[in-house]
Design a protein around this motif. Structure first.
Motif, PDB file in Angstrom:
ATOM      1  N   LYS A 294       0.748  -1.331   0.029  1.00 44.50           N
ATOM      2  CA  LYS A 294      -0.045  -0.071   0.074  1.00 44.50           C
ATOM      3  C   LYS A 294       0.649   1.402  -0.034  1.00 44.50           C
ATOM      4  CE  LYS A 294      -4.163  -1.791   2.227  1.00 44.50           C
ATOM      5  NZ  LYS A 294      -5.176  -1.731   3.133  1.00 44.50           N
ATOM      6  N   LYS A 295       2.019   1.231   0.836  1.00 43.16           N
ATOM      7  CA  LYS A 295       2.820   2.339   0.612  1.00 43.16           C
ATOM      8  C   LYS A 295       3.340   2.635  -0.477  1.00 43.16           C
ATOM      9  CE  LYS A 295       6.604   4.120   3.096  1.00 43.16           C
ATOM     10  NZ  LYS A 295       7.640   4.214   4.236  1.00 43.16           N
ATOM     11  N   GLN A 296       3.824   1.550  -1.070  1.00 45.17           N
ATOM     12  CA  GLN A 296       4.604   1.601  -2.559  1.00 45.17           C
ATOM     13  C   GLN A 296       3.570   2.192  -3.492  1.00 45.17           C
ATOM     14  OE1 GLN A 296       6.464  -1.978  -4.037  1.00 45.17           O
ATOM     15  NE2 GLN A 296       6.037  -1.451  -6.223  1.00 45.17           N
ATOM     16  N   LYS A 297       2.141   1.795  -3.547  1.00 47.85           N
ATOM     17  CA  LYS A 297       1.056   2.095  -4.496  1.00 47.85           C
ATOM     18  C   LYS A 297       1.108   3.824  -4.056  1.00 47.85           C
ATOM     19  CE  LYS A 297      -3.513   1.397  -5.834  1.00 47.85           C
ATOM     20  NZ  LYS A 297      -3.628   2.458  -6.394  1.00 47.85           N
ATOM     21  N   ASN A 298       1.082   4.271  -3.023  1.00 44.99           N
ATOM     22  CA  ASN A 298       0.910   5.406  -2.624  1.00 44.99           C
ATOM     23  C   ASN A 298       1.950   6.271  -3.254  1.00 44.99           C
ATOM     24  OD1 ASN A 298      -1.571   5.280  -1.585  1.00 44.99           O
ATOM     25  ND2 ASN A 298      -0.895   5.169   0.652  1.00 44.99           N
ATOM     26  N   ASN A 299       3.132   5.979  -3.223  1.00 48.19           N
ATOM     27  CA  ASN A 299       4.244   6.557  -3.733  1.00 48.19           C
ATOM     28  C   ASN A 299       4.362   6.775  -5.186  1.00 48.19           C
ATOM     29  OD1 ASN A 299       5.264   7.018  -1.020  1.00 48.19           O
ATOM     30  ND2 ASN A 299       6.684   4.961  -1.080  1.00 48.19           N
ATOM     31  N   ILE A 300       3.777   5.511  -6.023  1.00 44.59           N
ATOM     32  CA  ILE A 300       3.910   5.569  -7.219  1.00 44.59           C
ATOM     33  C   ILE A 300       2.836   6.383  -7.777  1.00 44.59           C
ATOM     34  CG2 ILE A 300       3.123   4.057  -9.044  1.00 44.59           C
ATOM     35  CD1 ILE A 300       4.478   1.766  -7.775  1.00 44.59           C
ATOM     36  N   ASP A 301       1.674   6.360  -6.977  1.00 44.55           N
ATOM     37  CA  ASP A 301       0.494   7.643  -7.398  1.00 44.55           C
ATOM     38  C   ASP A 301       0.993   9.087  -7.465  1.00 44.55           C
ATOM     39  OD1 ASP A 301      -1.018   5.372  -7.848  1.00 44.55           O
ATOM     40  OD2 ASP A 301      -2.281   5.379  -5.884  1.00 44.55           O
ATOM     41  N   LYS A 302       2.212   9.234  -6.733  1.00 40.56           N
ATOM     42  CA  LYS A 302       2.665  10.761  -6.511  1.00 40.56           C
ATOM     43  C   LYS A 302       3.752  10.846  -7.631  1.00 40.56           C
ATOM     44  CE  LYS A 302       1.811  10.822  -1.566  1.00 40.56           C
ATOM     45  NZ  LYS A 302       2.332  10.756  -0.149  1.00 40.56           N
TER      46      LYS A 302
END
Length: 97
Positions: free
Chosen positions: A11-19
């Protein structure tokens, strides 16, 4: 416990990718492909990098789709403005009647 940790990390990785910007996502994707193609990482890491790569591709597609929608909106507005300009140019006397 490990599964919960993995889910939180995902989830943390996904949030970082979304940015990421389009250029940043492409650079990361290029780096991942290079590592996998050269065989510099173990299989398990390759799978994790593949998963990250798929998320990066999704991010790039989202950014491109938004850009395309923006271009379509600008084009539509420009065409509407052009139609208004053409009407005014064709019959300027109508303004004074």
């Amino acid at each position: 416990m490990q599964l919960k940790t993995d889910i939180m990390a995902h989830k943390k990785q996904k949030n970082n990718i979304d940015k990421l910007s389009f250029e940043e996502a492409i650079k990361e994707l290029t780096d991942i492909v290079g590592k996998i193609e050269q065989g510099r990482i173990p299989l398990q890491d390759s799978l994790e990098q593949y998963e990250k790569g798929m998320a990066l591709i999704k991010q790039c597609r989202t950014i491109l789709q938004k850009a395309e929608e923006r271009i379509e909106k600008i084009t539509k507005e420009e065409q509407e403005d052009s139609k208004c300009d053409n009407r005014q140019e064709k019959d300027p006397d109508e303004l004074f009647k």
